[in-house]
Design a protein around this motif. Structure first.
Motif, mmCIF file in Angstrom:
data_model
loop_
_atom_site.group_PDB
_atom_site.id
_atom_site.type_symbol
_atom_site.label_atom_id
_atom_site.label_comp_id
_atom_site.label_asym_id
_atom_site.label_seq_id
_atom_site.Cartn_x
_atom_site.Cartn_y
_atom_site.Cartn_z
ATOM 1 N N LEU A 14 0.813 -1.221 0.000
ATOM 2 C CA LEU A 14 0.000 0.000 0.000
ATOM 3 C C LEU A 14 0.847 1.272 0.000
ATOM 4 O O LEU A 14 0.582 2.192 -0.774
ATOM 5 N N ASP A 15 1.872 1.326 0.825
ATOM 6 C CA ASP A 15 2.734 2.517 0.840
ATOM 7 C C ASP A 15 3.303 2.777 -0.550
ATOM 8 O O ASP A 15 3.264 3.906 -1.050
ATOM 9 N N LEU A 16 3.831 1.731 -1.160
ATOM 10 C CA LEU A 16 4.412 1.868 -2.499
ATOM 11 C C LEU A 16 3.362 2.328 -3.502
ATOM 12 O O LEU A 16 3.637 3.184 -4.338
ATOM 13 N N CYS A 17 2.162 1.790 -3.415
ATOM 14 C CA CYS A 17 1.098 2.179 -4.342
ATOM 15 C C CYS A 17 0.725 3.652 -4.196
ATOM 16 O O CYS A 17 0.561 4.359 -5.195
ATOM 17 N N ARG A 77 1.182 15.847 -2.167
ATOM 18 C CA ARG A 77 2.234 15.739 -3.166
ATOM 19 C C ARG A 77 3.474 15.170 -2.485
ATOM 20 O O ARG A 77 3.653 15.313 -1.280
ATOM 21 N N LEU A 78 4.314 14.522 -3.272
ATOM 22 C CA LEU A 78 5.548 13.982 -2.726
ATOM 23 C C LEU A 78 6.512 15.113 -2.396
ATOM 24 O O LEU A 78 6.627 16.080 -3.143
ATOM 25 N N THR A 79 7.209 14.962 -1.294
ATOM 26 C CA THR A 79 8.314 15.854 -0.959
ATOM 27 C C THR A 79 9.567 15.276 -1.627
ATOM 28 O O THR A 79 9.545 14.133 -2.123
ATOM 29 N N PRO A 80 10.666 16.009 -1.620
ATOM 30 C CA PRO A 80 11.909 15.409 -2.133
ATOM 31 C C PRO A 80 12.264 14.094 -1.416
ATOM 32 O O PRO A 80 12.682 13.131 -2.059
ATOM 33 N N VAL A 85 12.344 8.083 -1.336
ATOM 34 C CA VAL A 85 11.815 6.852 -0.745
ATOM 35 C C VAL A 85 11.050 6.049 -1.786
ATOM 36 O O VAL A 85 11.183 4.817 -1.857
ATOM 37 N N PHE A 86 10.270 6.709 -2.633
ATOM 38 C CA PHE A 86 9.535 6.015 -3.687
ATOM 39 C C PHE A 86 10.493 5.266 -4.603
ATOM 40 O O PHE A 86 10.277 4.085 -4.905
ATOM 41 N N GLU A 87 11.544 5.933 -5.052
ATOM 42 C CA GLU A 87 12.499 5.276 -5.959
ATOM 43 C C GLU A 87 13.153 4.070 -5.281
ATOM 44 O O GLU A 87 13.329 3.028 -5.911
#
Length: 108
Positions: A14-17, A77-80, A85-87
């Protein structure tokens, strides 16, 4: 038993999604939930606590936008840090699924 593994896989991913959805651009909570329901069957109730945790962890930032059809919407929105972390999670996921796929192929 089959339902159990599907639930555990969804929870684990879920976090990754969520990070993947937000990597495409900012989105509000209901929109994120709807996308996840359509893609992987995750319910709306699991999204908001996760979004709060991600905000507390510095992975997402928010802004409120007035809505003509109701209360203001909170956009995420994603922060830097969230992008980093996503990558990392995406790379880990690909390595993990490749290893599982290899094990499953070897059993055929």
């Amino acid at each position: 038993m089959v339902d159990s593994i599907q639930i555990q896989l969804r929870k684990g991913a879920l976090d990754l999604c969520v990070l993947a959805v937000l990597s495409r651009g900012e989105s509000y909570g209901y929109e994120i939930a709807s996308t996840l329901v359509a893609a992987v069957g995750m319910g709306e109730g699991t999204i908001y606590p996760l979004m709060r945790r991600m905000q507390n962890d510095g992975l997402v930032a928010t802004r409120l936008v007035e809505s003509s059809s109701g209360p203001p919407r909170k956009y995420y929105r994603l922060t830097p840090l969230g992008e980093t972390v996503f990558e990392a999670h995406r790379s880990d996921w690909r390595s993990f699924t490749a290893a599982v796929d290899k094990l499953l192929e070897d059993l055929s």
